[in-house]
Design an enzyme around this catalytic site. Structure first.
Site, PDB file in Angstrom:
ATOM      1  N   GLU A  93      37.577   0.645 -21.608  1.00  0.00           N
ATOM      2  CA  GLU A  93      36.721   0.280 -20.473  1.00  0.00           C
ATOM      3  C   GLU A  93      37.180   0.969 -19.187  1.00  0.00           C
ATOM      4  O   GLU A  93      37.215   0.369 -18.112  1.00  0.00           O
ATOM      5  CB  GLU A  93      36.660  -1.239 -20.313  1.00  0.00           C
ATOM      6  CG  GLU A  93      36.133  -1.943 -21.560  1.00  0.00           C
ATOM      7  CD  GLU A  93      35.922  -3.440 -21.383  1.00  0.00           C
ATOM      8  OE1 GLU A  93      36.247  -3.963 -20.303  1.00  0.00           O
ATOM      9  OE2 GLU A  93      35.400  -4.085 -22.318  1.00  0.00           O
TER      10      GLU A  93
ATOM     11  N   GLU B 199      34.269  -4.235 -29.861  1.00  0.00           N
ATOM     12  CA  GLU B 199      34.666  -5.622 -29.595  1.00  0.00           C
ATOM     13  C   GLU B 199      33.417  -6.500 -29.552  1.00  0.00           C
ATOM     14  O   GLU B 199      32.414  -6.133 -28.946  1.00  0.00           O
ATOM     15  CB  GLU B 199      35.391  -5.775 -28.250  1.00  0.00           C
ATOM     16  CG  GLU B 199      36.775  -5.191 -28.180  1.00  0.00           C
ATOM     17  CD  GLU B 199      37.427  -5.429 -26.814  1.00  0.00           C
ATOM     18  OE1 GLU B 199      36.915  -6.264 -26.039  1.00  0.00           O
ATOM     19  OE2 GLU B 199      38.439  -4.769 -26.519  1.00  0.00           O
TER      20      GLU B 199
END
Length: 511
Positions: free
Chosen positions: A124, A271
Site C-alpha cells: 500500500e 488481503e
C-alpha cells in the site's frame, strides 16, 4: 433440517473435480492466507510449516522474506509470496546492485526448493508512504531485471499490493477510476504488469465498505449472503447484477484498468477478511460475521463463478490472516483478524460444506472443547458448575467411580463438561467459550477408558444428565459470550463515504 458440516478453520489450495478433463492444479482458483508476525510466542519456522501442512494450507503470503521460514518451507510444495518491506524500497529502487543482491539472498538462495511464486514490492505504498511513490516502479523494474538475469522472470511474478482507496467512485463499478493524482505511477505500472503477465494486487475489505456506509450498503451483501433480486446491486450503465460487495470491488479495479486501456491484467486479492472482535465502535466485528464472511468467501472463490464483468476469470484471494496478532496496537480489532490463536487453536469454525473435498485426513468433524491452560481453579469451577447445571451438559462420566473421574481435578472435569456441552449444542459458534476459559482443539483429549463426547470412539449408549456440583452464585451469573463487540482498524482500507454514497444510493437495489 440438515445440519451443515462444520469444517476446521483452514485456508487451503483446492483442486476442483472436472469430469471433462484433467485440470492443471496451478491454474485452479485457490484461497491462501497472509502470515503476520506481530504475535507473542509465534511458532518456530519448523513448527509453523508443520502447522500449515496439517491444515492443508498451500498458498501463503509473507510480509518479508524471512530466511529461516523460507528454508523450513523447502520441499513442502507450499507456494509463497515474499515481500520487500516498505523501508527497503529506497535502497532497492536506487541501485540495481542492491536489487540484484536482494534477489540473490531472498529468492535465488531458496528457489526452487521453496516454491516462491511472486514478489510483493512494498505494501500500500501509494497511500501509506506516498513519498516513496516515485521510487516504487524503479524498485520493481530493478528486481525484475535481477530475475531476468537469473532466468526466473517467467516463474516468479513481481507486483505491489494497493489499498482499495486508490480507486475513486468505486460504485457502480463501471464508473470507477484510479485516483488521477496517481496516474504518473499507475499507468506505467499497469503497462509493466501487462508486459510481464503479473497481476494487479489489491487489498479489498468489504468490512470497511460496510462500516463506512451503514444504511447504504446492506450487511448481507458484504457477507455474501443470498439475496432476493430486489436487493442485488445493479450497475445502471452495464445492467450487471452484483450479489456481493467483493465482486463489485474487483470489477471496479477492472473498469479502472479499462479506462487506461489495460485489459489483460488479472486482479489478485492479496488481503481480505473480517475481524472477529473489537470494541463498542465496531458492533459488526463478531465471530459470527467473521465466520460467515470467510466461509462464504471460500465457497465463492472455489465456485469458479468469477465476477459479473469477468465471469470467465476467478480472482484468487489471500485471507487476512493466519493468526490473531496480539501485539498490534489498538484498536482491539487490529489484533483479531486471525483464523487461529497463537496457540494454533481456531478462533472459530468455518461452515464450508458442499464446496468440495476438505481435509484429506478427515478431521472435519473432529474438534473438541477443553479448558484453557493457566485459568485459576475458582473460575474454572464456576464454569464447570454452569456446564453441569444450567447448561445441562452430560457430566455422568466425571462422577466418582466413572471412567473420566480420574484425574480428579477441576481442569480435567471442566474439559469433559465443556466438550459435552459443545457437542450437545452442535458445535455452534460461541458454544466453546465459557467466559473465555475454554478453547477448541483438534487433539482428542480422551485418555485410557475416558472417551470424550467429541471422539468418534464414543458409544451410542445414552447417559443421564447429572448435576455434579451445587451451583454457586458465580455460576448462576455465568453466561456464554457468542458475539463480541468490535471496532474499526486504524489502518483501514476504506472508501471515502463522500465519494461512495452519491453513486451507491440511486443504483443499489435497482430493479
Amino acid at each position: 433440517m440438515e445440519n451443515p458440516k462444520l469444517t476446521l478453520f483452514i485456508i487451503f489450495y483446492f483442486t476442483v473435480l472436472n469430469t471433462a478433463k484433467a485440470a492443471d492444479p496451478d491454474k485452479e482458483p485457490f484461497v491462501g492466507v497472509n502470515i503476520g508476525t506481530d504475535v507473542s510466542n509465534l511458532l518456530s519456522p519448523t513448527d509453523l510449516v508443520s502447522f500449515l501442512q496439517v491444515q492443508k494450507i498451500t498458498h501463503i503470503r509473507l510480509y518479508d522474506a524471512d530466511p529461516d521460514l523460507l528454508k523450513a518451507l523447502a520441499k513442502t510444495k507450499i507456494r509463497v509470496i515474499v515481500s520487500v518491506p516498505n523501508n527497503q524500497l529506497l535502497a532497492i529502487g536506487s541501485s540495481n546492485t542492491t536489487a540484484a543482491s536482494w534477489i540473490g539472498k531472498n529468492v535465488i538462495a531458496s528457489y526452487p526448493e521453496t516454491l516462491i511464486t511472486a514478489i510483493a514490492v512494498g505494501d500500500e505504498v501509494l497511500t501509506t508512504v506516498p513519498s516513496s511513490a516515485p521510487i516504487l516502479l524503479p524498485a520493481i523494474e530493478s528486481l525484475y531485471s535481477a530475475l531476468v538475469a537469473a532466468n526466473l522472470h517467467t516463474q516468479i511474478k513481481i507486483s505491489t499490493p494497493h489499498a482499495a482507496s486508490i480507486i475513486l467512485d468505486p460504485f457502480p463499478p463501471s464508473q470507477a477510476f484510479f485516483n488521477q493524482s496517481l496516474s504518473s505511477v499507475m499507468l506505467p505500472l499497469l503497462q509493466f504488469l501487462s508486459k510481464t503477465g503479473a497481476p494487479l494486487m489489491m487489498n479489498l475489505y468489504p468490512y470497511y465498505v460496510f462500516m463506512q456506509n451503514k444504511g447504504v450498503v446492506p450487511l448481507d451483501n458484504s457477507l455474501f449472503k443470498p439475496l432476493t433480486p430486489s436487493k442485488e446491486m445493479v450497475d445502471p450503465n452495464t445492467l450487471l447484477h452484483y450479489t456481493n460487495v467483493l465482486d463489485a470491488m474487483i470489477d471496479a479495479a477492472y473498469f479502472s484498468m479499462k479506462n487506461l486501456n489495460i485489459t489483460d491484467v488479472m486482479v489478485l486479492v492479496t488481503e481480505s477478511g473480517w475481524p472477529s472482535k473489537g470494541d463498542s465502535k465496531e458492533p459488526y466485528a463478531t465471530i459470527d460475521n467473521a465466520d460467515t464472511y470467510n466461509s462464504n468467501l471460500i465457497k465463492h472463490i472455489l465456485d469458479r463463478s468469477g465476477t459479473p464483468f469477468h465471469p470467465e476469470v476467478t480472482s484468487n484471494v489471500y485471507i487476512y490472516e493466519l493468526f490473531n496478532e496480539d501485539l498490534r496496537s489498538p484498536p482491539i480489532s487490529e489484533a483479531n483478524w486471525g483464523l487461529f490463536h497463537a496457540n494454533t487453536t481456531p478462533v472459530y469454525l468455518l461452515h464450508v460444506s458442499g464446496s468440495g473435498t476438505f481435509l484429506a485426513n478427515d478431521t472435519t468433524n473432529q474438534t473438541y472443547c477443553i479448558a484453557m491452560d493457566g485459568v485459576d481453579t475458582k473460575t474454572l469451577q464456576a464454569a464447570l458448575d454452569w456446564a453441569c447445571g444450567p447448561g445441562r451438559a452430560n457430566c455422568s462420566d466425571i462422577q466418582p467411580g466413572e471412567p473420566c473421574y480420574q484425574p480428579n481435578n477441576v481442569k480435567s472435569h471442566a474439559s469433559y463438561a465443556f466438550d459435552s456441552y459443545y457437542h450437545e449444542q452442535g458445535k455452534t459458534s460461541g458454544s466453546c467459550d465459557f467466559k473465555g476459559v475454554a478453547m477448541i482443539t483438534t487433539t482428542d483429549p480422551s485418555h485410557g477408558s475416558c472417551i470424550f463426547p467429541g471422539s468418534k470412539k464414543v458409544s451410542n449408549k445414552t447417559k443421564a444428565v447429572v448435576n455434579s456440583t451445587q451451583i454457586s452464585g458465580a455460576a448462576d451469573r455465568l453466561r456464554f459470550i457468542s458475539l463480541r463487540g468490535n471496532q474499526i482498524s486504524a489502518n483501514a482500507v476504506a472508501f471515502s463515504i463522500l465519494l461512495f454514497i452519491p453513486f451507491m444510493t440511486p443504483w443499489w437495489g435497482v430493479q
